[in-house]
Design a protein around this motif. Sequence first.
Motif, PDB file in Angstrom:
ATOM      1  N   GLU A   2       0.258  42.566 -14.763  1.00 46.35           N
ATOM      2  CA  GLU A   2       0.778  43.124 -13.228  1.00 46.35           C
ATOM      3  C   GLU A   2       0.005  42.465 -12.061  1.00 46.35           C
ATOM      4  OE1 GLU A   2       1.340  47.371 -11.496  1.00 46.35           O
ATOM      5  OE2 GLU A   2       2.466  47.228 -13.400  1.00 46.35           O
ATOM      6  N   GLY A   3      -1.199  42.181 -12.299  1.00 48.63           N
ATOM      7  CA  GLY A   3      -1.874  41.524 -11.158  1.00 48.63           C
ATOM      8  C   GLY A   3      -1.561  40.032 -11.280  1.00 48.63           C
ATOM      9  N   ASP A   4      -1.439  39.511 -12.453  1.00 50.05           N
ATOM     10  CA  ASP A   4      -1.177  38.202 -12.494  1.00 50.05           C
ATOM     11  C   ASP A   4       0.442  37.857 -12.084  1.00 50.05           C
ATOM     12  OD1 ASP A   4      -3.451  37.555 -13.827  1.00 50.05           O
ATOM     13  OD2 ASP A   4      -2.482  37.491 -15.933  1.00 50.05           O
ATOM     14  N   PHE A  11       1.018  32.838  -4.984  1.00 53.23           N
ATOM     15  CA  PHE A  11       1.045  31.449  -4.676  1.00 53.23           C
ATOM     16  C   PHE A  11       2.142  30.870  -4.611  1.00 53.23           C
ATOM     17  CE2 PHE A  11      -2.899  31.493  -7.571  1.00 53.23           C
ATOM     18  CZ  PHE A  11      -3.741  31.844  -6.372  1.00 53.23           C
ATOM     19  N   VAL A  12       3.176  31.318  -5.144  1.00 56.39           N
ATOM     20  CA  VAL A  12       4.553  30.772  -5.057  1.00 56.39           C
ATOM     21  C   VAL A  12       4.960  30.719  -3.701  1.00 56.39           C
ATOM     22  CG1 VAL A  12       6.852  30.820  -5.564  1.00 56.39           C
ATOM     23  CG2 VAL A  12       5.351  31.182  -7.226  1.00 56.39           C
ATOM     24  N   GLY A  13       4.768  32.307  -3.064  1.00 62.75           N
ATOM     25  CA  GLY A  13       4.972  32.295  -1.571  1.00 62.75           C
ATOM     26  C   GLY A  13       4.236  31.571  -0.585  1.00 62.75           C
ATOM     27  N   ALA A  14       3.032  31.225  -1.067  1.00 59.47           N
ATOM     28  CA  ALA A  14       2.358  30.385  -0.102  1.00 59.47           C
ATOM     29  C   ALA A  14       2.731  29.051  -0.191  1.00 59.47           C
ATOM     30  CB  ALA A  14       0.780  30.155  -0.492  1.00 59.47           C
ATOM     31  N   GLY A  15       3.140  28.436  -1.392  1.00 59.75           N
ATOM     32  CA  GLY A  15       3.723  27.098  -1.528  1.00 59.75           C
ATOM     33  C   GLY A  15       5.136  27.034  -0.734  1.00 59.75           C
ATOM     34  N   LEU A  16       5.916  28.173  -0.906  1.00 68.32           N
ATOM     35  CA  LEU A  16       7.106  28.111   0.084  1.00 68.32           C
ATOM     36  C   LEU A  16       6.788  27.970   1.466  1.00 68.32           C
ATOM     37  CD1 LEU A  16       9.456  30.622  -2.171  1.00 68.32           C
ATOM     38  CD2 LEU A  16       9.639  27.926  -2.008  1.00 68.32           C
ATOM     39  N   ALA A  17       5.974  28.839   1.869  1.00 67.25           N
ATOM     40  CA  ALA A  17       5.623  28.804   3.235  1.00 67.25           C
ATOM     41  C   ALA A  17       5.189  27.407   3.883  1.00 67.25           C
ATOM     42  CB  ALA A  17       4.471  30.005   3.416  1.00 67.25           C
ATOM     43  N   ALA A  18       4.473  26.779   2.949  1.00 67.59           N
ATOM     44  CA  ALA A  18       3.741  25.607   3.242  1.00 67.59           C
ATOM     45  C   ALA A  18       4.896  24.620   3.696  1.00 67.59           C
ATOM     46  CB  ALA A  18       2.742  25.168   2.446  1.00 67.59           C
ATOM     47  N   ILE A  19       5.978  24.903   3.118  1.00 67.05           N
ATOM     48  CA  ILE A  19       7.117  23.775   3.341  1.00 67.05           C
ATOM     49  C   ILE A  19       7.438  23.748   4.984  1.00 67.05           C
ATOM     50  CG2 ILE A  19       9.732  23.539   3.029  1.00 67.05           C
ATOM     51  CD1 ILE A  19       9.658  24.662   0.199  1.00 67.05           C
ATOM     52  N   GLY A  20       7.183  24.800   5.590  1.00 61.86           N
ATOM     53  CA  GLY A  20       7.528  25.054   7.098  1.00 61.86           C
ATOM     54  C   GLY A  20       6.618  24.203   7.724  1.00 61.86           C
ATOM     55  N   GLY A  64       5.231  25.344  13.115  1.00 55.98           N
ATOM     56  CA  GLY A  64       4.648  24.789  11.572  1.00 55.98           C
ATOM     57  C   GLY A  64       3.178  25.458  11.545  1.00 55.98           C
ATOM     58  N   ILE A  65       2.360  25.711  12.465  1.00 49.72           N
ATOM     59  CA  ILE A  65       1.141  26.185  12.290  1.00 49.72           C
ATOM     60  C   ILE A  65       1.504  27.796  11.827  1.00 49.72           C
ATOM     61  CG2 ILE A  65      -0.765  27.031  13.450  1.00 49.72           C
ATOM     62  CD1 ILE A  65      -0.858  24.233  12.861  1.00 49.72           C
ATOM     63  N   PHE A  66       2.282  28.438  12.278  1.00 48.39           N
ATOM     64  CA  PHE A  66       2.804  29.634  12.145  1.00 48.39           C
ATOM     65  C   PHE A  66       2.988  29.751  10.445  1.00 48.39           C
ATOM     66  CE2 PHE A  66       4.963  31.180  16.243  1.00 48.39           C
ATOM     67  CZ  PHE A  66       3.368  31.497  16.588  1.00 48.39           C
ATOM     68  N   SER A  67       3.961  28.971  10.009  1.00 48.26           N
ATOM     69  CA  SER A  67       4.007  29.045   8.406  1.00 48.26           C
ATOM     70  C   SER A  67       2.883  28.583   7.632  1.00 48.26           C
ATOM     71  CB  SER A  67       5.398  27.601   8.132  1.00 48.26           C
ATOM     72  OG  SER A  67       4.735  26.583   8.384  1.00 48.26           O
ATOM     73  N   PHE A  68       1.992  27.504   8.234  1.00 51.63           N
ATOM     74  CA  PHE A  68       0.900  27.368   7.624  1.00 51.63           C
ATOM     75  C   PHE A  68      -0.093  28.512   7.607  1.00 51.63           C
ATOM     76  CE2 PHE A  68      -3.579  26.449   8.546  1.00 51.63           C
ATOM     77  CZ  PHE A  68      -4.037  25.829   7.256  1.00 51.63           C
ATOM     78  N   LEU A  69      -0.174  29.225   8.750  1.00 48.02           N
ATOM     79  CA  LEU A  69      -0.758  30.627   8.762  1.00 48.02           C
ATOM     80  C   LEU A  69      -0.290  31.613   7.569  1.00 48.02           C
ATOM     81  CD1 LEU A  69      -2.981  31.493  10.581  1.00 48.02           C
ATOM     82  CD2 LEU A  69      -1.387  32.871  11.440  1.00 48.02           C
ATOM     83  N   VAL A  70       1.080  31.911   7.540  1.00 46.32           N
ATOM     84  CA  VAL A  70       1.545  32.431   6.654  1.00 46.32           C
ATOM     85  C   VAL A  70       1.043  32.053   5.111  1.00 46.32           C
ATOM     86  CG1 VAL A  70       3.725  33.213   5.275  1.00 46.32           C
ATOM     87  CG2 VAL A  70       3.545  33.188   7.916  1.00 46.32           C
ATOM     88  N   ALA A  71       1.118  30.838   4.805  1.00 47.59           N
ATOM     89  CA  ALA A  71       0.683  30.436   3.638  1.00 47.59           C
ATOM     90  C   ALA A  71      -0.844  30.787   3.217  1.00 47.59           C
ATOM     91  CB  ALA A  71       0.652  28.922   3.411  1.00 47.59           C
ATOM     92  N   LEU A  72      -1.764  30.493   4.298  1.00 48.66           N
ATOM     93  CA  LEU A  72      -2.988  30.968   4.371  1.00 48.66           C
ATOM     94  C   LEU A  72      -3.358  32.272   3.941  1.00 48.66           C
ATOM     95  CD1 LEU A  72      -5.168  28.833   6.874  1.00 48.66           C
ATOM     96  CD2 LEU A  72      -5.310  28.765   4.560  1.00 48.66           C
ATOM     97  N   LEU A  73      -2.418  33.201   4.777  1.00 49.57           N
ATOM     98  CA  LEU A  73      -2.676  34.722   4.486  1.00 49.57           C
ATOM     99  C   LEU A  73      -2.228  35.235   3.110  1.00 49.57           C
ATOM    100  CD1 LEU A  73      -1.010  35.929   7.877  1.00 49.57           C
ATOM    101  CD2 LEU A  73      -3.598  36.101   7.307  1.00 49.57           C
ATOM    102  N   LEU A  74      -1.222  34.394   2.608  1.00 48.16           N
ATOM    103  CA  LEU A  74      -0.628  34.690   1.050  1.00 48.16           C
ATOM    104  C   LEU A  74      -2.044  34.452   0.152  1.00 48.16           C
ATOM    105  CD1 LEU A  74       2.965  33.850   1.089  1.00 48.16           C
ATOM    106  CD2 LEU A  74       2.116  36.081   0.869  1.00 48.16           C
ATOM    107  N   MET A  75      -2.604  33.183   0.448  1.00 50.93           N
ATOM    108  CA  MET A  75      -3.524  32.627  -0.381  1.00 50.93           C
ATOM    109  C   MET A  75      -4.656  33.452  -0.606  1.00 50.93           C
ATOM    110  SD  MET A  75      -3.111  30.159  -2.352  1.00 50.93           S
ATOM    111  CE  MET A  75      -4.638  29.008  -2.466  1.00 50.93           C
TER     112      MET A  75
END
Lengths: 78, 182, 267
Positions: A2-4, A11-20, A64-75
């Motif tokens: 489950e944790g995996d 990670f997928v979410g972070a990658g998607l957010a980084a598209i921003g 763009g910085i917002f989306s980067f922040l979302v990626a960082l938060l997810l990571m």
Amino acid sequence: MEGDIAQLGQFVGAGLAAIGSGAAAIGVGHVAGNFLAGALRNPSAAAGQTATLFIGIAFAEALGIFSFLVALLLMFAV
Amino acid sequence: MASNTQDAAHGAADAAHGSAPGMPQLDFSTFGNQIFWLVVALVVIYLILSRVALPRIAAVLAERQGTITNDLAAAEDLKAKAVEAENAYNKALADARAEAQRIAAETRAEIQAGLDEAIAKADEQIAAKAAESEKAIAEIKAGALESVKAVATDTAEALVAALGGSADKDAIAAAVAERTKG
Amino acid sequence: MGKIFFFAALALVVVSGLIFAPAEAKLAIHPMDQFIVQPLFGGDQISWYTPTNVTLWMALAVAAVFALLVLGSSRRAIVPGRTQSVAELAYGFIYKMVEDVAGKDGVKFFPYIMTLFMFIVMANFLGLIPGSFTTTSHIAVTAVLAALVFLTVTILGFVKNGADFLGLFWVSSAPLALRPILAVIELISYFVRPVSHSIRLAGNVMAGHAVLKVFAGFAAALGMFSFLPIFAITAVYALEVLVAFIQAYVFTILTCVYLKDALHPSH
């Protein structure tokens, strides 16, 4: 297991957010390119508008910085 | 690669469970500290700027502006003076040139006069010398004729004596005079 | 043609570097570790007054501002030296910005805006020293800066203009039917201002430093091919120097724009 899956989602979410960030890059490019096009048409007016240019770039980049922040938060933070 | 990344993430997560969460920016326990020191720093900078730095720089800039304005005025003044001086110089130069021209012409005329006088004098002297010379030449010529006559008389007397006659002096003189005439 | 060869060679080097990299070197990159707040004198309890690395680097920023603006101008020379020139340049730069953007009556806020600019620019530049701590990369710090601006501007707007300040949200040039919708949008955008204002600065600085750290991790892993990431680090570092200044500039000019809105709220 489950944790995996949760981590996978992270990670997928972070990658998607980084598209921003890339999208913001397009936006910043638009701002700068249009400024340059206008400046070449009327170079005498360009100097007075650099402040506006930077404000425009700042607004475009903020999202763009917002989306980067979302990626960082997810990571790192979730 | 994937496992490495996972390790990194786990490492970050471990750090999170240790002293700080994954993102130190979201560690709320340090917020009070940061905000306190930030406010201290801002207040100190504000005091430094508003009490010392900004008035001083403003004063320096104003002073410079004043100096520049003064210097510009002074430069304008000096420029006018320079133009004036140049005009005076040009005038003096033209005057001097005319004066020099005048002096040169005068000197030339003077020299010409002196020269003419000297030439006239020299001509006169030459003429006198020539006349004198002519006279001397005539004298010498006359002298020479006289001598020729005497020599001829003497020679004739000697010849007559050698031929065994005794010549009459007057007859010889008459004969010489007759011969030398021609 | 030469370009193609160059990139082919570059790709070859990168791939071989990845393949032949020392096996024991792991990609153990901790790009966020550089932002951890630590007490300066040991212990792990951080209360609000504990001297931490935040304290140290903020004090250095204050010292840098002092050195530049006070010591630099101490000779009051009519013909300025190098440091004094920079100090006067900074003064003129911000003064002109305030005058141009916020208007003549914004000039009395000049020391306040100069404080923000000098602090941010010095903190950003000090943060670029390898091994340093970047105070402006923390949301807590930039949020306080942005909140100060937001509160000042809002209070000033209401004090100066009273209820007229609400005209900022009432777009009188739009059709009447649209105005309430626009008012809602304007209101939201007004309250998003401090958020974007703070996150833009912290995010830019944080992102740049994290990228540098990630490339540094690559350099550690690539063994003899580490010159590639080091080259990239050099390029990114140059970009970061630019960003450090531009973000300070952007923060300051947005402050001026908000100030103008407060002083002249007519849309």
